[in-house]
Scaffold this motif. Structure first.
Motif, PDB file in Angstrom:
ATOM      1  N   ALA A 148       0.825  -1.202   0.000  1.00 17.79           N
ATOM      2  CA  ALA A 148       0.000   0.000   0.000  1.00 17.79           C
ATOM      3  C   ALA A 148       0.865   1.260   0.000  1.00 17.79           C
ATOM      4  CB  ALA A 148      -0.930   0.003   1.208  1.00 17.79           C
ATOM      5  N   LYS A 149       1.954   1.249   0.766  1.00 17.99           N
ATOM      6  CA  LYS A 149       2.820   2.424   0.861  1.00 17.99           C
ATOM      7  C   LYS A 149       3.775   2.483  -0.329  1.00 17.99           C
ATOM      8  CE  LYS A 149       6.108   4.734   3.924  1.00 17.99           C
ATOM      9  NZ  LYS A 149       6.854   4.661   5.220  1.00 17.99           N
ATOM     10  N   GLN A 150       3.692   3.566  -1.082  1.00 14.57           N
ATOM     11  CA  GLN A 150       4.549   3.736  -2.246  1.00 14.57           C
ATOM     12  C   GLN A 150       5.953   4.176  -1.827  1.00 14.57           C
ATOM     13  OE1 GLN A 150       4.105   3.273  -5.536  1.00 14.57           O
ATOM     14  NE2 GLN A 150       1.917   2.690  -5.496  1.00 14.57           N
ATOM     15  N   PRO A 151       6.989   3.703  -2.534  1.00 17.42           N
ATOM     16  CA  PRO A 151       8.347   4.192  -2.258  1.00 17.42           C
ATOM     17  C   PRO A 151       8.437   5.692  -2.531  1.00 17.42           C
ATOM     18  CG  PRO A 151       8.387   2.222  -3.642  1.00 17.42           C
ATOM     19  CD  PRO A 151       6.966   2.666  -3.584  1.00 17.42           C
ATOM     20  N   PRO A 155       6.948   7.137  -9.293  1.00 19.64           N
ATOM     21  CA  PRO A 155       6.489   8.172 -10.229  1.00 19.64           C
ATOM     22  C   PRO A 155       5.113   8.690  -9.835  1.00 19.64           C
ATOM     23  CG  PRO A 155       6.137   5.997 -11.155  1.00 19.64           C
ATOM     24  CD  PRO A 155       6.876   5.786  -9.859  1.00 19.64           C
ATOM     25  N   GLU A 156       4.657   9.711 -10.508  1.00 20.07           N
ATOM     26  CA  GLU A 156       3.315  10.245 -10.253  1.00 20.07           C
ATOM     27  C   GLU A 156       2.285   9.138 -10.479  1.00 20.07           C
ATOM     28  OE1 GLU A 156       0.355  13.855 -11.757  1.00 20.07           O
ATOM     29  OE2 GLU A 156       2.388  13.669 -12.557  1.00 20.07           O
ATOM     30  N   GLY A 157       1.392   8.972  -9.531  1.00 21.15           N
ATOM     31  CA  GLY A 157       0.417   7.896  -9.608  1.00 21.15           C
ATOM     32  C   GLY A 157       0.896   6.609  -8.964  1.00 21.15           C
ATOM     33  N   GLY A 158       2.202   6.518  -8.679  1.00 22.28           N
ATOM     34  CA  GLY A 158       2.745   5.358  -7.987  1.00 22.28           C
ATOM     35  C   GLY A 158       3.041   4.172  -8.883  1.00 22.28           C
ATOM     36  N   PHE A 159       3.791   3.221  -8.349  1.00 18.60           N
ATOM     37  CA  PHE A 159       4.081   1.974  -9.052  1.00 18.60           C
ATOM     38  C   PHE A 159       2.885   1.028  -8.960  1.00 18.60           C
ATOM     39  CE2 PHE A 159       8.555   3.118  -7.906  1.00 18.60           C
ATOM     40  CZ  PHE A 159       9.059   3.201  -9.194  1.00 18.60           C
ATOM     41  N   ASP A 160       2.683   0.245 -10.006  1.00 24.26           N
ATOM     42  CA  ASP A 160       1.710  -0.840  -9.984  1.00 24.26           C
ATOM     43  C   ASP A 160       2.339  -2.120  -9.448  1.00 24.26           C
ATOM     44  OD1 ASP A 160      -0.345   0.733 -11.238  1.00 24.26           O
ATOM     45  OD2 ASP A 160       0.696   0.437 -13.145  1.00 24.26           O
ATOM     46  N   LEU A 161       3.592  -2.343  -9.825  1.00 27.94           N
ATOM     47  CA  LEU A 161       4.342  -3.522  -9.403  1.00 27.94           C
ATOM     48  C   LEU A 161       5.719  -3.079  -8.931  1.00 27.94           C
ATOM     49  CD1 LEU A 161       3.617  -5.937 -12.404  1.00 27.94           C
ATOM     50  CD2 LEU A 161       2.443  -5.916 -10.194  1.00 27.94           C
ATOM     51  N   VAL A 162       6.158  -3.644  -7.834  1.00 27.08           N
ATOM     52  CA  VAL A 162       7.524  -3.423  -7.355  1.00 27.08           C
ATOM     53  C   VAL A 162       8.218  -4.778  -7.303  1.00 27.08           C
ATOM     54  CG1 VAL A 162       8.967  -2.689  -5.424  1.00 27.08           C
ATOM     55  CG2 VAL A 162       6.917  -1.377  -6.010  1.00 27.08           C
ATOM     56  N   LEU A 163       9.298  -4.908  -8.064  1.00 27.67           N
ATOM     57  CA  LEU A 163      10.055  -6.149  -8.082  1.00 27.67           C
ATOM     58  C   LEU A 163      11.152  -6.086  -7.028  1.00 27.67           C
ATOM     59  CD1 LEU A 163      10.465  -6.784 -11.920  1.00 27.67           C
ATOM     60  CD2 LEU A 163       8.464  -7.074 -10.453  1.00 27.67           C
ATOM     61  N   GLY A 164      11.385  -7.207  -6.355  1.00 24.56           N
ATOM     62  CA  GLY A 164      12.442  -7.298  -5.363  1.00 24.56           C
ATOM     63  C   GLY A 164      13.365  -8.460  -5.676  1.00 24.56           C
ATOM     64  N   THR A 165      14.635  -8.157  -5.811  1.00 20.67           N
ATOM     65  CA  THR A 165      15.627  -9.194  -6.120  1.00 20.67           C
ATOM     66  C   THR A 165      16.898  -9.039  -5.287  1.00 20.67           C
ATOM     67  OG1 THR A 165      16.541  -7.835  -7.921  1.00 20.67           O
ATOM     68  CG2 THR A 165      14.825  -9.426  -8.514  1.00 20.67           C
ATOM     69  N   ILE A 226       7.426 -10.139  -6.049  1.00 18.97           N
ATOM     70  CA  ILE A 226       6.585  -9.192  -6.789  1.00 18.97           C
ATOM     71  C   ILE A 226       5.536  -8.628  -5.840  1.00 18.97           C
ATOM     72  CG2 ILE A 226       4.981  -8.851  -8.698  1.00 18.97           C
ATOM     73  CD1 ILE A 226       6.340 -11.066 -10.212  1.00 18.97           C
ATOM     74  N   GLU A 227       5.576  -7.314  -5.660  1.00 21.60           N
ATOM     75  CA  GLU A 227       4.601  -6.603  -4.831  1.00 21.60           C
ATOM     76  C   GLU A 227       3.552  -5.965  -5.742  1.00 21.60           C
ATOM     77  OE1 GLU A 227       4.532  -6.104  -1.485  1.00 21.60           O
ATOM     78  OE2 GLU A 227       6.477  -6.910  -0.832  1.00 21.60           O
ATOM     79  N   ILE A 228       2.286  -6.195  -5.417  1.00 18.87           N
ATOM     80  CA  ILE A 228       1.166  -5.696  -6.213  1.00 18.87           C
ATOM     81  C   ILE A 228       0.493  -4.551  -5.471  1.00 18.87           C
ATOM     82  CG2 ILE A 228      -1.059  -6.285  -7.258  1.00 18.87           C
ATOM     83  CD1 ILE A 228      -0.099  -9.198  -7.334  1.00 18.87           C
ATOM     84  N   ALA A 229       0.310  -3.420  -6.141  1.00 14.75           N
ATOM     85  CA  ALA A 229      -0.312  -2.258  -5.512  1.00 14.75           C
ATOM     86  C   ALA A 229      -1.741  -2.565  -5.092  1.00 14.75           C
ATOM     87  CB  ALA A 229      -0.284  -1.067  -6.471  1.00 14.75           C
ATOM     88  N   SER A 230      -2.198  -1.871  -4.066  1.00 13.20           N
ATOM     89  CA  SER A 230      -3.500  -2.174  -3.472  1.00 13.20           C
ATOM     90  C   SER A 230      -4.660  -1.946  -4.429  1.00 13.20           C
ATOM     91  CB  SER A 230      -3.695  -1.335  -2.203  1.00 13.20           C
ATOM     92  OG  SER A 230      -3.607   0.041  -2.481  1.00 13.20           O
TER      93      SER A 230
END
Length: 258
Positions: A148-151, A155-165, A226-230
């Protein structure tokens, strides 16, 4: 065990496991969308330290992916308040030493060690089958989460997916992370793709925890958190979630065919 057209389905020790009937390169794990804590309140000792929130409605997206792409999947059913399948135990590992001063472990009630260990031993089994039948350079583990919390660098509008590696520490073979990010970006999603080093002076947000890093290192495989936005996981946005699942499944089908 129940057989569907594409999977062998089992439930044991608070785990749901979907194993494909044919060799499969991809396994999807869902650690934080199990039963609500109220179903267990008073029965077991809760975790004292660490995040305890549920990644609500990640499982419906994972289910749509496994149906469409015919991949393996595992879902931990115990609530995160009791067991965090994405943390180490009994020895604690802190992958965020610059920003996380407390060390989180998977559980405090040792009676729940069995389902925790079975969760990871099942991932071991699915990954080892893929390594054996397809090859470890092709095997892929996806650990699916919701955020839920955007980094602060979103970008404007936030990420839809955040990849973690772990800044690509969990990508020992090729460029599957970059290929996935490029594919999803072309589909119109805003994707955070980690580079070899973090964006700023501290760790990237959602930079992958135990499941991704442990199994990548143990089995020498590619693994991506893979993190999925709320907004894709709300009850009134189910169609958005379905479209996201379809697009991820389309990529995985292409990946498995190549």
């Amino acid at each position: 065990m129940i057989h569907t057209n594409d999977h062998m389905v089992s439930q044991e020790n608070w785990l749901m496991v979907f194993e494909t009937n044919r060799p499969c390169a991809v396994t999807v794990s869902v650690p934080h969308d199990g039963f609500p804590y109220r179903e267990f309140s008073g029965l077991f000792e809760s975790r004292k330290i660490g995040y305890r929130g549920r990644d609500l409605n990640v499982w419906p997206i994972a289910k749509d992916i496994l149906i469409a792409a015919k991949v393996n999947a595992i879902r931990g059913l115990l609530p995160r308040t009791l067991v965090d399948y994405n943390r180490s135990w009994p020895n604690a590992i802190n992958y965020y030493p610059l920003t996380q001063k407390e060390v989180h472990t998977a559980l405090d009630d040792e009676r729940l060690a069995l389902p925790y260990h079975q969760y990871h031993s099942t991932i071991d089994k699915l990954v080892e089958r893929s390594n054996r039948e397809i090859g470890k350079d092709k095997t892929l583990l996806i650990d699916l989460h919701g955020f839920a919390k955007q980094p602060p660098y979103a970008p404007e509008g936030g990420f839809d997916l955040v990849l973690g590696t772990g800044n690509r520490a969990s990508i020992p073979h090729g460029n599957i992370d970059r290929e996935f990010a490029e594919y999803m970006t072309k589909k119109g999603y805003k994707v955070f793709l980690p580079k070899d080093s973090s964006v700023g002076q501290i760790e990237d947000y959602y930079s992958a925890d135990f499941t991704t890093r442990h199994h990548s290192e143990k089995h020498d495989i590619n693994a991506i958190q893979i993190e999925i936005a709320s907004r894709f996981r709300q009850k009134d946005s189910r169609e958005l979630g379905k479209r996201l699942a379809k697009d991820i499944a389309d990529f995985l089908r292409i990946y498995c065919l190549n």
